[in-house]
Design an enzyme around this catalytic site. Structure first.
Site, PDB file in Angstrom:
ATOM      1  CG  ASP A 135     -21.585 -43.794 -46.867  1.00  0.00           C
ATOM      2  OD1 ASP A 135     -21.763 -44.084 -45.680  1.00  0.00           O
ATOM      3  OD2 ASP A 135     -21.623 -42.626 -47.303  1.00  0.00           O
ATOM      4  NE  ARG A 187     -24.506 -45.373 -41.918  1.00  0.00           N
ATOM      5  CZ  ARG A 187     -23.715 -44.724 -42.782  1.00  0.00           C
ATOM      6  NH1 ARG A 187     -24.009 -44.670 -44.060  1.00  0.00           N
ATOM      7  NH2 ARG A 187     -22.632 -44.131 -42.360  1.00  0.00           N
TER       8      ARG A 187
END
Ligand code: FDA
Length: 310
Positions: A135, A187
């Protein structure tokens, strides 16, 4: 601008201890809309439930600002336990981790503990044929996260590790291009942290425009893209872009957060798109919950109503 002010107000209020205590005391029922549960078993149940609708899963053990090196290593152990539990339940484990949670920035035995612990988690992912997404956190961590991603990608290969880029940062288009030599699985998100105007677009329209450019550029470069947004207009444009440029439905996937726009998730999956829900679980749900509230006043109203009902 209004979005930025709203987000700032919510995150400032949510950061106050008294508010945190009040929400922690009465908010778990409401948090369950966004958090699958407090244990790996509840998260695994959520994975099975989503699978019935053809939706894939990304498991995320919650835990931020974990302080000591021992806590970071314990946190990594918990992620590895969860990977094992998922594997035992017949699920190929796809997990997300925040490098800060596993020790980024802490040197132990001459090496960054985040890197050491991430290696352990990705090694386990490789063993099970799984995947780990790193992340992206607030802007001071971006350089180190991208450097560590490059290192881990070199060691384990792109089929087992990916990372995230945030369209609200001015720097991100350059960052994306600088990763092209890896053909990385990325992402793309808009960005969830409270960032200053010196590093991030203050206007939502600019963030959205940068988002589209990032997705299209990554597709054009022939890379796998995780289009992580609930923004229907962007989702529609990405579908049209893929169609117009002959990009097949298995060259990208849509990702959304657990509990948000389930209708859209189901519809996209039914239309043959790859869809993955990001499933957070764990006891440390408050910071995650605050960021979801900061994203839209609708969620703040949902919480307020719940608290007033007592
Ligand atoms: P935007 O905020 O413009 O919202 C578009 C529409 O979606 C809104 O009009 C609303 O209808 C709906 N919507 C959005 N959020 C909602 C919510 N919470 N509740 C209800 N409706 C909502 N960020 C980050 O900094 N680092 C990361 O690693 C990640 N990882 C990540 C993974 C996945 C799978 C997703 C979906 C998101 C992230 N994010 C993230 C969070 C991301 O940066 C961003 O804050 C949220 O996705 C919200 O932005 P949208 O793109 O959905 O658009």
């Amino acid at each position: 601008m209004i979005d930025q002010m709203y987000r700032k107000a919510v995150l400032t209020v949510a950061g106050q201890k008294a508010i945190e205590n009040a929400v922690r005391a009465r908010g778990w029922g409401m948090a369950q809309r966004f958090v699958a549960g407090e244990t790996p078993q509840t998260a695994i149940q959520a994975v099975h439930d989503l699978k019935k609708d053809g939706i894939m899963a990304n498991l995320d053990l919650l835990g931020e600002f974990i302080e000591s090196p021992a806590q970071c290593t314990q946190f990594a152990d918990n992620v590895i336990t969860m990977q094992g539990a998922a594997h035992a339940a017949g699920i190929t484990p796809y997990v997300s981790i925040k490098l800060s949670s596993v020790g980024q920035g802490k040197t132990v035995d001459g090496e960054d503990l985040g890197l050491t612990n991430a290696r352990r988690i990705i090694r386990r992912a490789r063993e099970y044929g799984g995947f780990v997404c790193l992340d992206m956190e607030d802007h001071p961590r971006v350089d180190q996260t991208l450097a560590q991603f490059r290192t881990l990608h070199g060691e384990f290969g792109g089929q087992h590790v990916g990372t995230v880029l945030q369209s609200y940062l001015y720097r991100t288009e350059k960052d994306r291009a600088s990763l092209d030599d890896l053909s990385p699985n990325l992402r793309i998100v808009k960005g969830a942290y409270l960032e200053p105007e010196t590093v991030a677009y203050p206007q939502k329209a600019d963030v959205d425009a940068a988002y589209r450019r990032l997705v299209y550029a990554h597709m054009q470069a022939g890379n796998y893209v995780n289009v992580a947004t609930h923004d229907e207009s962007i989702i529609h444009d990405v579908q049209m872009y893929a169609l117009a440029h002959g990009i097949s439905k298995d060259a990208f996937e849509f990702q959304m957060l657990y509990g948000i726009r389930r209708d859209l998730q189901r519809n996209l999956a039914a239309a043959g798109y790859r869809v993955r829900a990001y499933i957070p679980y764990g006891r440390d749900w408050y910071p995650y919950f605050s960021r979801r509230i900061a994203e839209t006043p609708r969620n703040a109203m949902f919480v307020l109503r719940g608290m007033l009902k007592g």
